[in-house]
Design a protein around this motif. Structure first.
Motif, short mmCIF file in Angstrom:
data_model
loop_
_atom_site.label_atom_id
_atom_site.label_comp_id
_atom_site.label_asym_id
_atom_site.label_seq_id
_atom_site.Cartn_x
_atom_site.Cartn_y
_atom_site.Cartn_z
N LEU A 127 0.78 -1.24 0.00
CA LEU A 127 0.00 0.00 0.00
C LEU A 127 0.81 1.29 0.00
N PHE A 128 2.15 1.20 0.06
CA PHE A 128 2.92 2.44 0.11
C PHE A 128 2.70 3.28 -1.14
N PHE A 129 2.82 2.67 -2.29
CA PHE A 129 2.67 3.43 -3.53
C PHE A 129 1.22 3.85 -3.76
N ALA A 130 0.28 3.00 -3.28
CA ALA A 130 -1.13 3.41 -3.36
C ALA A 130 -1.36 4.66 -2.52
N GLY A 131 -0.86 4.62 -1.28
CA GLY A 131 -1.02 5.78 -0.41
C GLY A 131 -0.28 6.99 -0.91
N LEU A 132 0.92 6.77 -1.44
CA LEU A 132 1.72 7.89 -1.95
C LEU A 132 1.00 8.56 -3.11
N THR A 133 0.44 7.75 -4.01
CA THR A 133 -0.28 8.32 -5.14
C THR A 133 -1.50 9.11 -4.67
N ALA A 134 -2.23 8.53 -3.71
CA ALA A 134 -3.41 9.22 -3.18
C ALA A 134 -3.03 10.53 -2.50
N LEU A 135 -1.94 10.51 -1.72
CA LEU A 135 -1.51 11.73 -1.03
C LEU A 135 -1.03 12.78 -2.02
N LEU A 136 -0.31 12.34 -3.05
CA LEU A 136 0.12 13.30 -4.06
C LEU A 136 -1.07 13.92 -4.77
N THR A 137 -2.10 13.10 -5.00
CA THR A 137 -3.33 13.62 -5.60
C THR A 137 -3.97 14.65 -4.67
N ASN A 138 -4.00 14.33 -3.37
CA ASN A 138 -4.54 15.29 -2.39
C ASN A 138 -3.74 16.58 -2.41
N ILE A 139 -2.41 16.47 -2.43
CA ILE A 139 -1.55 17.66 -2.41
C ILE A 139 -1.83 18.54 -3.62
N VAL A 140 -1.88 17.92 -4.78
CA VAL A 140 -2.14 18.69 -6.00
C VAL A 140 -3.54 19.30 -5.95
N GLY A 141 -4.52 18.51 -5.47
CA GLY A 141 -5.89 19.01 -5.39
C GLY A 141 -6.02 20.24 -4.53
N PHE A 142 -5.31 20.25 -3.41
CA PHE A 142 -5.39 21.41 -2.53
C PHE A 142 -4.46 22.53 -2.99
N ALA A 143 -3.33 22.18 -3.56
CA ALA A 143 -2.36 23.21 -3.97
C ALA A 143 -2.94 24.12 -5.05
N VAL A 144 -3.82 23.57 -5.91
CA VAL A 144 -4.37 24.41 -6.97
C VAL A 144 -5.28 25.50 -6.43
N LEU A 145 -5.70 25.39 -5.16
CA LEU A 145 -6.48 26.48 -4.57
C LEU A 145 -5.68 27.78 -4.53
N ALA A 146 -4.36 27.65 -4.62
CA ALA A 146 -3.50 28.83 -4.56
C ALA A 146 -3.70 29.75 -5.76
N ILE A 147 -4.35 29.25 -6.80
CA ILE A 147 -4.58 30.11 -7.97
C ILE A 147 -5.65 31.16 -7.68
N ILE A 148 -6.44 30.97 -6.62
CA ILE A 148 -7.47 31.95 -6.26
C ILE A 148 -6.79 33.10 -5.52
N ASP A 149 -7.01 34.28 -6.01
CA ASP A 149 -6.26 35.45 -5.54
C ASP A 149 -6.86 36.02 -4.25
N ILE A 150 -6.95 35.17 -3.23
CA ILE A 150 -7.36 35.61 -1.90
C ILE A 150 -6.35 35.01 -0.93
N PRO A 151 -5.57 35.85 -0.23
CA PRO A 151 -4.47 35.32 0.59
C PRO A 151 -4.88 34.24 1.57
N VAL A 152 -6.05 34.36 2.22
CA VAL A 152 -6.42 33.35 3.20
C VAL A 152 -6.68 32.00 2.52
N ILE A 153 -7.18 32.01 1.27
CA ILE A 153 -7.37 30.76 0.53
C ILE A 153 -6.01 30.19 0.15
N ARG A 154 -5.09 31.06 -0.24
CA ARG A 154 -3.75 30.59 -0.57
C ARG A 154 -3.07 29.99 0.68
N ASP A 155 -3.29 30.61 1.82
CA ASP A 155 -2.74 30.05 3.06
C ASP A 155 -3.31 28.66 3.31
#
Length: 825
Positions: free
Chosen positions: A344-372
């Protein structure tokens, strides 16, 4: 990665660790498990160090971090902020006489004490503080000798009947009834802007301390005869921070619920304690890193620690489930831990990377608290790579699980019959979804539900839908104070400010004043606008005063000398009507509320006028009508960014998630199977927001990304096992059943646990926290049900061997053969 899953499903039971090849597995597995003591000591030290920093993390809010700083309207506000005192971050304190009117000497003495106390509280911009006790508030009148005026509070006031009579006359002449004095004459208002920096500490203003000071030094004057009502961002932020203490209780309840659910599933106290403890450790790591990186815990970021706990619990439960199954079939705990890591390491790693990317794209919204939120959540999920994917298997390799729990898990994973329990009957019911009849029923029902919700979600509003502070309950002290002020004062605290920019001394030019007056007239005729105040309103009154109050002169004169005199007098009478150089003049529209529809109407009217009347610097009368300042203007700009950013966020979140699924499965069809339940979740969630009366705004925007980020985990775990089993030649029904046995119970456990944890937020005193709790509970449940129900139904049509062309060289269909070479879990 498919080989890891394929091997792990049939990994031999190794009862004696001496029979296990310690050099097997990947280099990463060997490195971790051959250095277990170092790994544990390092994680313990990191937890202690980051725990120390986490304990020093400050809780605070920031007015400007709620603004979309890249928005042109907010840029205008920030550019001319110093020229617009009191038209951004300010507070309003209303002091009420419950037993009489404001002309009571005892009441006026209490008001003076409150005024003086507020004046000395750090963070108050004293130079622009307004009340009937401040000399900046002045009266003016037209007499036979011309314009006369002075401070509203008589210089020789002593509480005598004569001075009270003089004060009464001055208030009437000042025209502040409805603004600084209530229409029923039973209360008065103190208005003061707030500084961004505390002058005593030279640090950002701490709204928690400021709010506490208001309660300890101002609210203390409240008595059976005196009422005190306080509104403004500084007080709202303080109340939200105070509410965090209640939220911490709900977080504790969530942890307790998680503990109970996990224990009921495992019946193993030691592994349950480990899983919950490591999940909490992940939160400690995050909070410590936030302190080290210079972040504060904003009330709008309270979602982040729970998300890290919930996502960590999800992945940790998968690891614990694998070890339970392996030990149950007789495998040594050390070997079982390595098998689970390998599986399950690679399964979990892939899922976590997906989570990271999913949340990181919120940074494109130009509101500092959302970027935080985007940055801190991504950091927290990155932490889980160490605490969940590595620490849990390594620790369980030492402590293992109880023998009874392991045997129970092994017994439940045997082939079930309809008579073997509720879970078995549920599993058999889900098996039916791999057949055409029930798969069709499930997809048609899901499609009809999605269509209905798509129609409903078209009515979703951007921004606030309620009056007052929607972040708090309607019965909260803040909203009761706001309701009192709205009821007793003609001018609300919702100010929409148009910045009229001219060259130096340009505000004295007739064409510019005329345009200003025209815009004021248009805004006053716009539904939702109470009235307007600007230099163009004051000049006609003063002009009339220059001619013995003759009504014919109640206008903006075309004579420049008359205008110059009137403007000079206006600056003395109302120093905030323009700046020193007469180049920046605010036109303030007082709105009945800050609902999305009201802001849109005012914004559209102003934009239309600005487009038709703005004159460039080369014009004979250069003038610009710049949007926007004031609390309502800033909120209107924020709504624009939210509306613009939501589409970009959808494309980014779903695009990134689909790309990672495609890389994981190496199949477009498998990616479609994983993504459709997530898309349905978004549509249904937005319809739910309409039904619950929740607007799309800064506080609710991240919920969509949360649903996608957490929901994709279920698909990754279920589909990974299912596709591997199909590669081995099993039918879709058998493959899906094996997937359920392998990960399905944990998917159901995690979905129910997280939903039960967040639904407690529905009782939070913070309204937006309660809204998020309801929405997240729905999304966690729907993502779980959507994965369990829709994946087999969609797989029947898209991943069913019977529906694809056979490869003559193999018993597998071509599409499945492609999957078998690329499935990585």
């Amino acid at each position: 990665m498919s080989s890891h899953i394929d091997e792990s499903i049939n990994m031999p039971a190794v009862r004696d660790v001496r029979d296990f090849d310690r050099q097997s597995g990947s280099w990463l597995e060997r490195f971790i498990f051959n250095n277990r003591p170092v790994i544990l000591i390092a994680c313990l030290l990191v937890t202690v160090v980051l725990g120390f920093f986490a304990s020093r993390l400050e809780v605070n809010a920031n007015f400007e971090r709620m603004m979309p700083t890249g928005n042109p309207y907010i840029k205008n506000y920030l550019t001319y902020k110093k020229e617009l005192p009191g038209l951004g971050n300010s507070i309003r304190i209303v002091v009420e006489n419950k037993t009489g009117n404001i002309y009571d000497p005892a009441y006026l003495e209490t008001l003076r004490k409150i005024n003086d106390t507020l004046y000395l509280i750090p963070g108050v911009d004293r130079s622009w503080m307004k009340s009937i006790w401040m000399p900046i508030v002045r009266w003016k009148e037209i007499t036979e000798d011309g314009l006369n005026g002075g401070a509203v509070m008589p210089a020789d006031y002593n509480g005598s009947p004569e001075s009270i009579k003089q004060l009464r006359n001055n208030i009437a002449r000042a025209g502040i009834v409805g603004a600084l004095v209530a229409g029923d004459l039973k209360s008065t208002m103190i208005v003061t802007p707030l500084l961004d920096v505390n002058p005593e500490t030279q640090k950002a203003l701490n709204y928690s301390d400021f709010s506490d000071a208001l309660e300890a030094k101002i609210r203390v004057f409240q008595s059976p005869t005196i009422g005190v009502h306080i509104v403004g961002f500084g007080k709202l932020a303080g109340d939200l921070i105070s509410g965090l203490k209640e939220v911490l209780k709900f977080f504790a309840v969530s942890v307790l619920i998680a503990f109970v659910f996990v224990y009921l599933y495992t019946r193993c106290i030691r592994s349950t304690i480990l899983l919950v403890s490591v999940s909490i450790a992940g939160v400690i790591w995050l909070l410590g890193l936030m302190k080290l990186l210079g972040y504060e815990l904003d009330p709008y970021l309270t979602l982040v620690p729970f998300l890290i706990f919930a996502i960590g619990l999800s992945h940790g439960a998968q690891k614990m489930n694998g070890i339970l199954q392996d030990i149950g079939r007789g495998t040594d705990k050390y070997v079982a831990a390595r098998y689970t890591f390998r599986r399950l390491f690679f399964a979990g790693l892939t899922a976590l990377l997906t989570n990271i990317v999913g949340f990181a794209v919120l940074a494109i919204i130009d509101i500092p608290v959302i970027r935080d939120l985007a940055v801190t959540t991504s950091i927290g999920i990155s932490v889980l790579i160490f605490t969940k994917l590595i620490l849990i298997p390594v620790t369980l390799s030492y402590i293992g699980v109880s023998p009874k729990a392991a045997l129970r898990a092994a017994g439940e994973n045997k082939v079930a019959t309809p008579s073997s329990g509720i879970l078995a009957r549920v599993w058999l019911g889900l098996d039916c979804l791999t057949h055409r009849r029930w798969a069709s029923v499930a997809l048609v029902a899901g499609g009809l539900l999605t269509i209905l919700c798509a129609i409903v979600m078209m009515h979703l509003k951007i921004g606030d839908l309620d009056a007052g502070a929607p972040e708090l309950r309607a019965h909260s002290r803040y909203n009761r104070d706001n309701a009192y002020i709205t009821q007793h004062y003609q001018l609300s605290s919702d100010q929409f400010v148009v910045i009229v920019k001219t060259p130096d001394e340009g505000c004295r030019m007739y064409p510019i004043l005329q345009k200003m007056d025209s815009l004021a007239t248009i805004l006053r005729e716009t539904p939702g606008v109470q009235t307007t105040v600007s230099l163009a309103n004051i000049v006609p009154f003063i002009t009339s005063g220059q001619f013995e109050g003759n009504g014919k002169w109640m206008t903006i004169s075309r004579n420049q000398d008359i205008i110059n005199t009137a403007v000079s007098s206006a600056i003395v009478a109302a120093p905030d009507s323009t700046n020193v150089s007469c180049s920046v003049s605010p036109l303030v529209a007082y709105l009945a509320d800050h609902k999305a529809d009201t802001l849109t109407r005012v914004l559209n009217a102003t934009e239309k006028f600005s487009a038709a009347n703005d004159a460039g610097p080369k014009s004979a009368q250069p003038v610009q009508f710049l949007l926007a300042a004031g609390s309502a203007g800033i909120e209107a700009a924020t709504n624009i960014e939210v509306e613009k950013g939501i589409i970009t966020m959808y494309l980014a979140v779903y695009g990134a998630t689909a790309l990672l699924c495609l890389v994981t499965f190496r199949s477009i069809r498998a990616t479609v199977v994983a993504m459709i339940p997530l898309l349905m979740t978004t549509v249904i969630c937005k319809a739910l927001m309409v039904w619950l009366g929740i607007g799309l705004k800064v506080a609710t925007l991240p919920v969509i990304a949360v649903g996608v980020g957490v929901g994709v985990d279920y698909a990754l775990y279920l589909l990974s096992v299912q596709l591997v089993m199909q590669r081995r030649g099993e039918s879709l029904t058998v493959a899906y059943r094996r997937s359920l046995d392998f990960t399905g119970k944990v998917v159901a456990l995690v979905g129910l646990t997280m939903a039960a944890g967040v639904i407690t937020w529905a009782w939070s005193p913070i309204k937006f926290q309660a809204d998020m709790g309801i929405l997240l509970a729905f999304m966690f449940l729907w993502n779980m049900l959507g994965a369990l129900i829709l994946i087999p139904a969609l797989s029947h049509f898209l991943l069913n061997p019977k529906a694809t062309v056979k490869d003559p060289a193999s018993d597998l269909p071509v599409s499945e053969k492609q999957l078998s070479t690329g499935v990585e879990a």
